[in-house]
Structure formats: structure tokens, C-alpha cells
Design an enzyme around this catalytic site. Sequence first.
Site, PDB file in Angstrom:
ATOM      1  N   LYS A  66     -47.159 -69.289  14.884  1.00  0.00           N
ATOM      2  CA  LYS A  66     -45.804 -69.643  15.315  1.00  0.00           C
ATOM      3  C   LYS A  66     -45.232 -68.638  16.318  1.00  0.00           C
ATOM      4  O   LYS A  66     -44.447 -69.011  17.189  1.00  0.00           O
ATOM      5  CB  LYS A  66     -44.881 -69.799  14.102  1.00  0.00           C
ATOM      6  N   ASN A 151     -35.314 -58.575  -0.807  1.00  0.00           N
ATOM      7  CA  ASN A 151     -36.707 -58.299  -0.459  1.00  0.00           C
ATOM      8  C   ASN A 151     -37.128 -56.967  -1.070  1.00  0.00           C
ATOM      9  O   ASN A 151     -36.301 -56.079  -1.273  1.00  0.00           O
ATOM     10  CB  ASN A 151     -36.868 -58.249   1.068  1.00  0.00           C
TER      11      ASN A 151
END
Length: 273
Positions: A66, A151
Site C-alpha cells: 500500500k 499501542n
Amino acid sequence: MTDRYAVIGNPISHSQSPFIHEEFARATGQDISYERLFADIGRFNDVVGEFVASGGKGLNITLPFKGDAFRYASELTERARAAEAVNTLTFRDGKVYGDNTDGVGLVRDIVENLDYPIVGRRVLILGAGGAVRGVLEPILEQKPASLTIANRTVIKAEALAHHFARYGKVEAVGYAALEGRSFDIVINATSTSLNNEMPPLPHGVFTPRTLAYDMVYSTGLTPFLQRAQGENAGMLADGLGMLVEQAAESFSIWRGAQPETRKVTNMLREVLA
């Protein structure tokens, strides 16, 4: 003349995109072919160039390309620029148009298919990788009450929060900072489910009003969804609907026809069962 499309990735043999797009084409009366394209790491541009030279009209891009597609495109949509990643390439009039439909696919699955509004809700996203980067702008467009990224490496979450600050306020925290907090929507955008693992969430994040959403799709409940179920989350969903919705947006970009998605999602779930 049949127009040629494909999905490119490495690995690629597992991709369900040909099934999805063939069903879309059948339902909308479009004359297309759709195949899988494998590319060795470092050969993305070569494989795409060969595809275009042979008359290819458009490509979907999956891991790990991507970022390569983002750099390959000559024209980018705002959502692709925000994500710094492209999952849809269109080849037209000598130009390469790049878009990212992942975020709109996720939002449509949640808001339309699951009938769960994002506006005014407290949203928690787990992870700070490319999957998160691709969906933040469309989620912020929905005007949630708050958006928190958790995270293991907080600095990565903070970098995302800073990058997307122009679209809305984003909070970045470590998992321990979630202690004592609950959320209306919890989205697992980590790869833990692929490894049959679970992000280190403290107890209490889920409530009976919470939508627990795993961006990975599976024939059974992922570890994340099992945990949410065990803590009485109000609704559970995997990423199959997102997969179909992002494909529908790509199809619409290419063909100018918006396909109906629920039937294809149900068919695909049966195929994968």
C-alpha cells in the site's frame, strides 16, 4: 470488450477479492475480469507497469504494497494523502489515480450494516500501524465524542495523533492508561488475532453497550472477540463486512456503479465457513 482488474499482494493466494468483484459485476451487469497478481518484494512497479501495458484498468492493493502504491500514484485523493497509503489504483488517460477505501469501508460496515452510529461515541482503536492510519480520517469525519489510540509503543500512537490532528482531536496512550476507562466502540486494528493472540487490554474496557470490532475476519470468534464476549460487550463484529464494503467503494470508483453488499457478505461468509 472485457475490462481487466486485479488485486496485487504478497502473499495473494488467500485473497477473496476476485469472488467479491465478480459478484459485484454480475449484480450490476458490468463486463469485467478480476484476478490475483503476485509481486516479489521490490518488483511492485514492474508488475504494475506490465499490468497497465497489457490494458489493465485498475488494481486493488493489499499487504505489503500500500505504501508502494501511494508512491506510484500521480494523483491522490485527500483520504489517500491522509493515510499515506493506497489500496485502489485507477489507470485512465495516462494518469494513475490513487485512493484509499479502507476507512470508508469500516465506517459503512459499522454505521450502515451494524446500525451503530459513530457520532458522539467514545472510540478506542488498538494498534498504531498501517491499518489504523488507513481508517482514522473517515472515523474522525463521523464526529465521535472522543478517539483514543492505544499501542504498546506509545510514541507510534503519538505520531499518528499528531499527523491526524488537523482532522480532529486524537488521544494517544499505552494500554496501562486504559485502566478504569470504558468505550462505546473498541476496534482491534492490531495483527494479534492473526497469531491467535490478544492485545494487553485491562478489564473494564467493554460494557454491555460496547461494539467490539476486529478488523481481522475469521470463521470463529477471534481471541479479541472472545475476550469482548466474556466481558459482556453488547455487539461483536469481525472485519468481513469491512472487506466487502471497501471493495464496493473501489468497484464504484472504477465502474460508476454502487453494488449492494449485504448479499455478497453473506455469500462470502458461507464460502469461508
